[in-house]
Enzyme design. Sequence first.
Site, PDB file in Angstrom:
ATOM      1  N   ALA A   1       0.839  -1.205   0.000  1.00 16.67           N
ATOM      2  CA  ALA A   1       0.000   0.000   0.000  1.00 16.67           C
ATOM      3  C   ALA A   1       0.871   1.251   0.000  1.00 16.67           C
ATOM      4  O   ALA A   1       1.996   1.248   0.510  1.00 16.67           O
ATOM      5  CB  ALA A   1      -0.901  -0.025   1.230  1.00 16.67           C
TER       6      ALA A   1
ATOM      7  N   CYS B   1       3.912   5.056 -17.206  1.00 17.51           N
ATOM      8  CA  CYS B   1       3.244   3.908 -17.838  1.00 17.51           C
ATOM      9  C   CYS B   1       1.846   3.599 -17.300  1.00 17.51           C
ATOM     10  O   CYS B   1       0.879   3.660 -18.045  1.00 17.51           O
ATOM     11  CB  CYS B   1       4.130   2.675 -17.723  1.00 17.51           C
ATOM     12  SG  CYS B   1       5.623   2.817 -18.714  1.00 17.51           S
TER      13      CYS B   1
HETATM   14  N1  LIG Z   1       9.603   4.572 -19.314  1.00 14.67           N
HETATM   15  C1  LIG Z   1       9.380   3.292 -19.061  1.00 14.67           C
HETATM   16  O1  LIG Z   1       9.683   2.778 -17.983  1.00 14.67           O
HETATM   17  C2  LIG Z   1       8.750   2.402 -20.115  1.00 14.67           C
HETATM   18  C3  LIG Z   1       8.743   1.015 -19.931  1.00 14.67           C
HETATM   19  C4  LIG Z   1       8.170   0.204 -20.923  1.00 14.67           C
HETATM   20  C5  LIG Z   1       7.606   0.782 -22.057  1.00 14.67           C
HETATM   21  N2  LIG Z   1       7.619   2.140 -22.199  1.00 14.67           N
HETATM   22  C6  LIG Z   1       7.036   2.708 -23.423  1.00 14.67           C
HETATM   23  O2  LIG Z   1       8.099   3.091 -24.292  1.00 14.67           O
HETATM   24  C7  LIG Z   1       7.764   4.256 -25.045  1.00 14.67           C
HETATM   25  C8  LIG Z   1       8.823   5.332 -24.818  1.00 14.67           C
HETATM   26  O3  LIG Z   1       8.807   5.675 -23.455  1.00 14.67           O
HETATM   27  P1  LIG Z   1       9.982   6.539 -22.793  1.00 14.67           P
HETATM   28  O4  LIG Z   1       9.673   6.646 -21.347  1.00 14.67           O
HETATM   29  O5  LIG Z   1      11.296   5.979 -23.241  1.00 14.67           O
HETATM   30  O6  LIG Z   1       9.733   7.943 -23.544  1.00 14.67           O
HETATM   31  P2  LIG Z   1      10.650   9.258 -23.537  1.00 14.67           P
HETATM   32  O7  LIG Z   1       9.721  10.389 -23.658  1.00 14.67           O
HETATM   33  O8  LIG Z   1      11.606   9.185 -22.394  1.00 14.67           O
HETATM   34  O9  LIG Z   1      11.515   9.122 -24.878  1.00 14.67           O
HETATM   35  C9  LIG Z   1      11.000   9.243 -26.166  1.00 14.67           C
HETATM   36  C10 LIG Z   1      12.069   9.855 -27.054  1.00 14.67           C
HETATM   37  O10 LIG Z   1      11.649   9.799 -28.408  1.00 14.67           O
HETATM   38  C11 LIG Z   1      12.152  10.934 -29.088  1.00 14.67           C
HETATM   39  N3  LIG Z   1      11.416  11.109 -30.339  1.00 14.67           N
HETATM   40  C12 LIG Z   1      10.108  11.391 -30.528  1.00 14.67           C
HETATM   41  N4  LIG Z   1       9.823  11.442 -31.841  1.00 14.67           N
HETATM   42  C13 LIG Z   1      10.961  11.179 -32.508  1.00 14.67           C
HETATM   43  C14 LIG Z   1      11.314  11.077 -33.885  1.00 14.67           C
HETATM   44  N5  LIG Z   1      10.418  11.274 -34.849  1.00 14.67           N
HETATM   45  N6  LIG Z   1      12.595  10.791 -34.197  1.00 14.67           N
HETATM   46  C15 LIG Z   1      13.523  10.601 -33.235  1.00 14.67           C
HETATM   47  N7  LIG Z   1      13.254  10.680 -31.922  1.00 14.67           N
HETATM   48  C16 LIG Z   1      11.994  10.960 -31.563  1.00 14.67           C
HETATM   49  C17 LIG Z   1      11.959  12.045 -28.072  1.00 14.67           C
HETATM   50  O11 LIG Z   1      12.769  13.173 -28.357  1.00 14.67           O
HETATM   51  C18 LIG Z   1      12.361  11.331 -26.771  1.00 14.67           C
HETATM   52  O12 LIG Z   1      13.745  11.498 -26.503  1.00 14.67           O
HETATM   53  C19 LIG Z   1       6.353   4.645 -24.569  1.00 14.67           C
HETATM   54  O13 LIG Z   1       5.424   4.067 -25.438  1.00 14.67           O
HETATM   55  C20 LIG Z   1       6.252   3.989 -23.208  1.00 14.67           C
HETATM   56  O14 LIG Z   1       4.938   3.703 -22.837  1.00 14.67           O
HETATM   57  C21 LIG Z   1       8.182   2.965 -21.261  1.00 14.67           C
END
Ligand SMILES: NC(=O)c1ccc[n+]([C@@H]2O[C@H](COP(=O)([O-])OP(=O)(O)OC[C@H]3O[C@@H](n4cnc5c(N)ncnc54)[C@H](O)[C@@H]3O)[C@@H](O)[C@H]2O)c1
Length: 432
Positions: free
Chosen positions: A255, A263
């Site tokens: 809790a 996420c």
């Molecule tokens: N953060 C987590 O713990 C986690 C875990 C599992 C899955 N995910 C999933 O992974 C995905 C990414 O999450 P994140 O936390 O890494 O996001 P984030 O926002 O940290 O990173 C995304 C990156 O993508 C770049 N970007 C966007 N458009 C772009 C383009 N056209 N060309 C090049 N770069 C581009 C952005 O500048 C940014 O640096 C999401 O769908 C999220 O749900 C995240």
Amino acid sequence: MKLCMIGTGYVGLVSGVCFSEIGNDVICVDRDIKKVENLKKGIIPIYEPGLEEIVLKNYRNKRLKFSTNLKDSILKSDIIFICVGTPTKKKSNGADLTQIYNVAKEIRSFITKFKIIITKSTVPVTTGDEIEKIISQKVSKKLFSVVSNPEFLREGEAIRDFTYPDRVIIGTNNKKSNRILKNLYLPLISKGAKYLNTPRRAAELIKYASNAFLATKITFINELANLCEKIDVNVEDISIGMGLDKRIGGRFLRAGPAFGGSCFPKDTKAIVKTADKFKTSLSVINSVIKSNENRSSLLLKRVFDILKNRVNNKKICFLGVTFKANTDDMRDSSSLSMIPSLIKRGAKVNYFDPTGEKDDFKKLKNVRFSSTINSAIKESDLIIIHTEWNDFKSIDFRKEVNKKNFAIFDMRNIYSPTKMKKLKIKYISVGS
Ligand SMILES: NC(=O)c1ccc[n+]([C@@H]2O[C@H](COP(=O)([O-])OP(=O)(O)OC[C@H]3O[C@@H](n4cnc5c(N)ncnc54)[C@H](O)[C@@H]3O)[C@@H](O)[C@H]2O)c1
């Protein structure tokens, strides 16, 4: 293998670096020029234990490269991972897939030989179908295959989670892609990761279903904590007792504050929206979302009760403001709603976070960042343990706090109520 990660955020950077660590040539591409320039200088954009060391090592070995040049990176790679953000839409609960589809449109001009295009981003079921449609408008279907390979790493444990995952899910019916990807993941499979090949849509849904289930576990125990508070039962006993049942398991059954992060909040909303689209009700997950949205108000009410509703001019200290320990990620952290609410009632908030000062609070009057735990808690009337960092687990409150009648609200239940009683400290935990 030659890989390209598009999007160098929490997922793209960690998985890119880990793929290079197991012997692949990886180019991490991002449109954020500053981020890429910094990475080339060895400046890591996120706080993630152990990350800096392996970035530097693999960058030096030249197995890992950083770039803003998408064309060049795609041409040099055989496997393309899409790791861009999929945030909640501004006007609805659905996932905003603009970044994903933009990438699909950008890369299709550079596919001149067979490439595997993988969504590692969390995307709603049927997004892979849409990406395939977008690319096939310009490229023969023989030249590419779109695969879903959801990522399950947790921030704060990301390197370990990537290297020793419970499972690797590969969503594709394309035999060639499946064979290549099984090979790519072989070093992890040989260390014990289970490999599961499913149809693409199933892989997309597995990710959302898993996150929604974990969010449900947290919400379930949070609601039980509310009941425990009324009947003189400690929810910690309930968590342990339930968790010992192997069918239930003790993880994600602690809790605390509302779940947050990048996420669970967005993914629970997005899966409900997907169900709406297909005219199905996911009423359990819907209730989880509502209960979680209510959680911060409930905990705030408890804060007001502790202060006997005399909040004005009270010095309140937050220990930790991120949504969980070992990360600097503030996205959807419950502190973002609690701190402004306390300020509105006239409180003066001081906070300490091991990952430093947060932009989110810089503009708020009466919120101050302290650079040490001691200076943060010194003058407090109430100390709120918001995040479960190890740094907060053995504080000598009697010695460090100047006041006699201060209180501690331990939202993570990390201290023993019995010990606090012996020290004559007013100590309130969650669910007891
Ligand atoms: N953060 C987590 O713990 C986690 C875990 C599992 C899955 N995910 C999933 O992974 C995905 C990414 O999450 P994140 O936390 O890494 O996001 P984030 O926002 O940290 O990173 C995304 C990156 O993508 C770049 N970007 C966007 N458009 C772009 C383009 N056209 N060309 C090049 N770069 C581009 C952005 O500048 C940014 O640096 C999401 O769908 C999220 O749900 C995240």
